[in-house]
Design a protein around this motif. Structure first.
Motif, PDB file in Angstrom:
ATOM      1  N   MET A   1       0.844  -1.171   0.000  1.00 45.08           N
ATOM      2  CA  MET A   1       0.000   0.000   0.000  1.00 45.08           C
ATOM      3  C   MET A   1       0.890   1.235   0.000  1.00 45.08           C
ATOM      4  SD  MET A   1      -3.376   0.173   2.380  1.00 45.08           S
ATOM      5  CE  MET A   1      -3.334  -1.412   3.162  1.00 45.08           C
ATOM      6  N   SER A   2       0.498   2.205  -0.756  1.00 40.18           N
ATOM      7  CA  SER A   2       1.305   3.417  -0.829  1.00 40.18           C
ATOM      8  C   SER A   2       1.026   4.324   0.367  1.00 40.18           C
ATOM      9  CB  SER A   2       0.999   4.165  -2.127  1.00 40.18           C
ATOM     10  OG  SER A   2      -0.290   4.734  -2.062  1.00 40.18           O
ATOM     11  N   MET A   3       1.897   5.275   0.555  1.00 39.02           N
ATOM     12  CA  MET A   3       1.761   6.216   1.665  1.00 39.02           C
ATOM     13  C   MET A   3       0.501   7.072   1.486  1.00 39.02           C
ATOM     14  SD  MET A   3       2.835   7.134   4.491  1.00 39.02           S
ATOM     15  CE  MET A   3       4.528   6.787   4.820  1.00 39.02           C
ATOM     16  N   PHE A   4       0.133   7.366   0.239  1.00 41.78           N
ATOM     17  CA  PHE A   4      -1.070   8.152  -0.035  1.00 41.78           C
ATOM     18  C   PHE A   4      -2.324   7.431   0.440  1.00 41.78           C
ATOM     19  CE2 PHE A   4      -4.578   9.263  -2.912  1.00 41.78           C
ATOM     20  CZ  PHE A   4      -4.698  10.604  -2.593  1.00 41.78           C
ATOM     21  N   ILE A   5      -2.410   6.137   0.205  1.00 41.96           N
ATOM     22  CA  ILE A   5      -3.582   5.357   0.617  1.00 41.96           C
ATOM     23  C   ILE A   5      -3.664   5.292   2.138  1.00 41.96           C
ATOM     24  CG2 ILE A   5      -4.664   3.088   0.540  1.00 41.96           C
ATOM     25  CD1 ILE A   5      -4.855   4.645  -2.069  1.00 41.96           C
ATOM     26  N   ILE A   6      -2.528   5.099   2.787  1.00 42.25           N
ATOM     27  CA  ILE A   6      -2.528   5.041   4.243  1.00 42.25           C
ATOM     28  C   ILE A   6      -2.952   6.390   4.818  1.00 42.25           C
ATOM     29  CG2 ILE A   6      -1.051   4.777   6.276  1.00 42.25           C
ATOM     30  CD1 ILE A   6       0.551   2.720   4.633  1.00 42.25           C
ATOM     31  N   LEU A   7      -2.424   7.470   4.261  1.00 43.92           N
ATOM     32  CA  LEU A   7      -2.792   8.806   4.728  1.00 43.92           C
ATOM     33  C   LEU A   7      -4.277   9.086   4.492  1.00 43.92           C
ATOM     34  CD1 LEU A   7      -1.775  11.485   5.897  1.00 43.92           C
ATOM     35  CD2 LEU A   7      -1.335  12.220   3.564  1.00 43.92           C
ATOM     36  N   LEU A   8      -4.787   8.697   3.337  1.00 56.16           N
ATOM     37  CA  LEU A   8      -6.201   8.887   3.032  1.00 56.16           C
ATOM     38  C   LEU A   8      -7.082   8.086   3.993  1.00 56.16           C
ATOM     39  CD1 LEU A   8      -8.200  10.236   1.107  1.00 56.16           C
ATOM     40  CD2 LEU A   8      -8.005   8.235  -0.356  1.00 56.16           C
ATOM     41  N   SER A   9      -6.656   6.882   4.328  1.00 52.54           N
ATOM     42  CA  SER A   9      -7.410   6.063   5.285  1.00 52.54           C
ATOM     43  C   SER A   9      -7.427   6.703   6.659  1.00 52.54           C
ATOM     44  CB  SER A   9      -6.797   4.671   5.386  1.00 52.54           C
ATOM     45  OG  SER A   9      -6.839   4.014   4.159  1.00 52.54           O
ATOM     46  N   LEU A  10      -6.277   7.205   7.096  1.00 55.49           N
ATOM     47  CA  LEU A  10      -6.215   7.853   8.402  1.00 55.49           C
ATOM     48  C   LEU A  10      -7.052   9.120   8.445  1.00 55.49           C
ATOM     49  CD1 LEU A  10      -2.453   7.372   9.293  1.00 55.49           C
ATOM     50  CD2 LEU A  10      -4.418   6.158  10.225  1.00 55.49           C
ATOM     51  N   ILE A  11      -7.063   9.882   7.373  1.00 50.35           N
ATOM     52  CA  ILE A  11      -7.887  11.090   7.324  1.00 50.35           C
ATOM     53  C   ILE A  11      -9.368  10.727   7.385  1.00 50.35           C
ATOM     54  CG2 ILE A  11      -8.612  13.002   5.834  1.00 50.35           C
ATOM     55  CD1 ILE A  11      -5.683  13.232   4.962  1.00 50.35           C
ATOM     56  N   ALA A  12      -9.778   9.701   6.636  1.00 55.47           N
ATOM     57  CA  ALA A  12     -11.189   9.284   6.641  1.00 55.47           C
ATOM     58  C   ALA A  12     -11.612   8.805   8.021  1.00 55.47           C
ATOM     59  CB  ALA A  12     -11.406   8.178   5.614  1.00 55.47           C
ATOM     60  N   ILE A  13     -10.762   8.034   8.685  1.00 53.17           N
ATOM     61  CA  ILE A  13     -11.086   7.555  10.021  1.00 53.17           C
ATOM     62  C   ILE A  13     -11.096   8.716  11.010  1.00 53.17           C
ATOM     63  CG2 ILE A  13     -10.233   6.112  11.916  1.00 53.17           C
ATOM     64  CD1 ILE A  13      -9.305   4.141   9.727  1.00 53.17           C
ATOM     65  N   GLY A  14     -10.179   9.664  10.851  1.00 48.60           N
ATOM     66  CA  GLY A  14     -10.141  10.836  11.730  1.00 48.60           C
ATOM     67  C   GLY A  14     -11.380  11.700  11.599  1.00 48.60           C
ATOM     68  N   VAL A  15     -11.819  11.935  10.374  1.00 50.99           N
ATOM     69  CA  VAL A  15     -13.023  12.741  10.156  1.00 50.99           C
ATOM     70  C   VAL A  15     -14.246  12.036  10.728  1.00 50.99           C
ATOM     71  CG1 VAL A  15     -14.585  13.602   8.357  1.00 50.99           C
ATOM     72  CG2 VAL A  15     -12.141  14.000   8.168  1.00 50.99           C
ATOM     73  N   ALA A  16     -14.332  10.740  10.520  1.00 48.20           N
ATOM     74  CA  ALA A  16     -15.468   9.988  11.073  1.00 48.20           C
ATOM     75  C   ALA A  16     -15.441  10.007  12.597  1.00 48.20           C
ATOM     76  CB  ALA A  16     -15.452   8.553  10.553  1.00 48.20           C
ATOM     77  N   GLY A  17     -14.265   9.851  13.180  1.00 45.91           N
ATOM     78  CA  GLY A  17     -14.153   9.892  14.637  1.00 45.91           C
ATOM     79  C   GLY A  17     -14.541  11.244  15.200  1.00 45.91           C
TER      80      GLY A  17
END
Length: 79
Positions: A1-17
């Protein structure tokens, strides 16, 4: 997985949280206010106040959808 996908996942989880936290915060303020013009809440909603709230359900459905799409796209387009 690229760093962009990991960052995008963390942002999505952060916004949902944050949205869940903010919704709980607003719901707590509603409990403290005592309005004279409110109607009675149905008994089944009183028993399950979070499962019957469409805001919580929308946040849950959207978060699951975004995470599944991110994982699907990341596994399909791995270089």
């Amino acid at each position: 997985m690229s760093m962009f996908i990991i960052l995008l996942s963390l942002i999505a989880i952060g916004v949902a949280g944050y949205s869940v936290y903010y919704t709980f915060k607003i719901a707590g303020q509603e409990k403290r206010l005592k309005g004279e013009f409110d109607t009675d809440i149905p008994e089944n909603v009183k028993q399950h106040p979070y499962m019957r709230n469409p805001v919580f359900l929308a946040i849950l459905v959207f978060t699951v959808f975004v995470v599944v799409m991110i994982l699907y796209l990341s596994f399909n387009f791995i270089n």
